[in-house]
Design an enzyme around this catalytic site. Structure first.
Site, short mmCIF file in Angstrom:
data_model
loop_
_atom_site.label_atom_id
_atom_site.label_comp_id
_atom_site.label_asym_id
_atom_site.label_seq_id
_atom_site.Cartn_x
_atom_site.Cartn_y
_atom_site.Cartn_z
N LYS A 65 6.50 5.75 9.74
CA LYS A 65 5.43 6.27 8.91
C LYS A 65 4.42 7.55 9.44
O LYS A 65 4.66 8.04 7.71
CB LYS A 65 4.90 4.71 8.70
CG LYS A 65 4.66 3.84 8.48
CD LYS A 65 3.25 2.75 8.50
CE LYS A 65 4.00 1.87 8.07
NZ LYS A 65 4.20 1.19 6.84
N ARG A 111 2.29 -7.22 4.60
CA ARG A 111 0.98 -7.26 3.86
C ARG A 111 -0.02 -5.24 4.57
O ARG A 111 -0.92 -5.63 4.50
CB ARG A 111 0.08 -7.57 3.11
CG ARG A 111 -0.78 -8.50 4.10
CD ARG A 111 -1.70 -9.35 3.74
NE ARG A 111 -1.46 -10.43 4.96
CZ ARG A 111 -1.61 -11.59 4.84
NH1 ARG A 111 -0.40 -12.14 4.22
NH2 ARG A 111 -1.84 -12.36 6.24
N ASN A 139 8.14 10.23 2.38
CA ASN A 139 7.87 9.35 1.26
C ASN A 139 6.02 9.75 1.53
O ASN A 139 5.76 9.52 2.23
CB ASN A 139 7.71 7.50 1.20
CG ASN A 139 7.63 6.92 0.36
OD1 ASN A 139 6.69 6.77 0.24
ND2 ASN A 139 8.74 6.11 -0.06
N ASN A 172 6.11 6.77 -4.75
CA ASN A 172 5.81 5.28 -3.84
C ASN A 172 4.45 5.16 -4.79
O ASN A 172 3.72 5.34 -4.43
CB ASN A 172 5.66 4.98 -2.54
CG ASN A 172 5.83 3.63 -2.07
OD1 ASN A 172 5.79 2.53 -3.06
ND2 ASN A 172 5.39 3.63 -0.82
N SER A 175 4.82 0.03 -3.93
CA SER A 175 4.13 -1.06 -3.15
C SER A 175 3.09 -2.28 -4.04
O SER A 175 2.39 -1.66 -4.16
CB SER A 175 3.64 0.03 -1.85
OG SER A 175 2.84 -0.96 -0.91
N TYR A 318 16.91 -1.34 5.79
CA TYR A 318 15.53 -1.48 6.93
C TYR A 318 15.49 -3.06 7.62
O TYR A 318 15.32 -2.88 9.15
CB TYR A 318 14.11 -1.12 6.43
CG TYR A 318 12.75 -1.45 7.35
CD1 TYR A 318 12.90 -2.21 8.52
CD2 TYR A 318 11.59 -0.72 6.86
CE1 TYR A 318 11.35 -1.58 9.38
CE2 TYR A 318 10.78 -1.34 7.35
CZ TYR A 318 10.90 -1.44 8.82
OH TYR A 318 9.07 -1.37 9.43
#
Length: 351
Positions: A65, A111, A139, A172, A175, A318
């Site tokens: 991330k 989540r 991203n 993005n 999500s 992933y």
């Protein structure tokens, strides 16, 4: 080697196992042991979005991330790496537990909620990365407390911060773990948002003297009419590419599983069919000038081949890595190679 390590790893909860895996990867990379633990991935040069890729198999966003493992991840043989999602300001994400492993189904429910250190930290990490064996995607998302009406401010801020360092940027919008985010895929909202981002992209291209492709990441839970509407907007706005898809809030084939009721996005094998249908429909409704990345449910080489058959120029994995390990990368590359060779042979035989 990963098959020996995995049983021990799976004794930990999913998020701790994720952290241990990345720390172990870094140790192996910096010690020089990583080549002994992974298979060499043969090149399969591919072009998409005007970029050259050493092979068409990439890492999807979410694993790294903050861009702290770029060098080590490239050493696994990926043709490209996508880091993030990053947001303008740091945020902790949703409360734990927030990551659940469904081992028998080769699936994960998460989540996480865009937990990250913020775009400025990511930029510093990317600037310090030494090895770039392929294109690097970044991203970007909006902060949880940013209203949708102001979402473009967050996306534009991130785009401006990462533009000079990214080979491509992914927006993005899909999500399921940031409340209201997927509403940005509604036709008129999407048109307005992408229009503003395209203007920013053009301004930055003039400033930096290069065009950095902008990709839109879509959800798998859209109806056919919503997919068609989104495709109209993506075509009108001349986006560079589309990623299909993110995780799903549905629970295909999992109704009886004790974790099926956990909130969050489902990834892994159960997502393959649903995400590939969205990919195929987008390919049908978008011009060939807009390249697609197929992601969702790739757990073996045949799955990667199915994405390519549905119209993808590139694929990402992933969740499959959690269950198969790094060997999945080479397996997917070789499956795509065989498909291309068979297709080429078929054309020659018909001439």
């Amino acid at each position: 080697m990963y098959s020996l390590f995995r049983p021990l790893l799976f004794t930990c909860d999913a998020e701790r196992a994720h952290d241990i895996s990345l720390r172990t990867l870094d140790i192996a990379y910096h010690s020089g042991a990583l080549p002994l633990l992974t298979r060499h991935t043969r090149p399969l040069p591919t072009t998409a979005f005007g970029l050259n890729f050493p092979n068409p198999v990439g890492l999807a966003a979410g694993l790294d991330k903050n861009g702290t493992h770029i060098d080590a991840l490239f050493a696994l043989g990926f043709g490209f790496i996508e880091i993030g999602t990053t947001t303008p300001r740091p945020q902790a994400g949703n409360p734990k537990p927030r990551l659940f492993r469904l081992t028998q189904q080769q699936a994960v429910i998460n989540r996480m909620g865009f937990n990250n250190l913020g775009v400025d930290a990511l930029v510093r990490n990317v600037a310090g990365a030494r090895r770039r064996n392929g294109p690097l995607g970044i991203n970007i998302g909006k902060n949880k407390d940013t209203p949708n009406e102001q979402a473009s401010n967050d996306y534009r801020y991130c785009l401006e911060r990462v533009y000079a360092l990214a080979d491509y940027v992914t927006i993005n919008l899909s999500s399921p773990n940031t409340a209201g985010l997927r509403a940005l895929q509604e036709e008129q909202t999407l048109r307005r948002l992408i229009g503003e981002l395209r203007e920013t992209q053009e301004t930055l291209a003039a400033k930096h003297g290069r065009h950095v492709p902008m990709l839109i990441k879509m959800a798998p839970d859209l109806s056919d009419s919503d997919i068609d509407a989104a495709a109209r907007v993506l075509n009108e706005m001349s986006v560079d590419g589309v990623i299909a898809t993110n995780t799903t809030v549905t629970r295909p084939l999992l109704r009886q599983h004790p974790l099926a009721s956990e909130a969050g996005g489902l990834s892994g094998a159960p997502l393959l069919g649903q995400s590939t249908l969205v990919l195929r429909r987008l390919r049908t409704h978008l011009p060939e000038t807009i390249d697609l990345i197929g992601v969702g449910g790739i757990c073996c080489g045949a799955d990667a081949g199915a994405k390519m058959a549905a119209g993808a120029s590139l694929v990402q994995c992933y969740t499959g890595l959690i269950f198969k390990g790094p060997q999945l990368v080479g397996e997917c590359v070789e499956a795509i190679r065989r498909r291309l060779e068979a297709s080429s042979s078929g054309r020659e035989n018909t001439q």
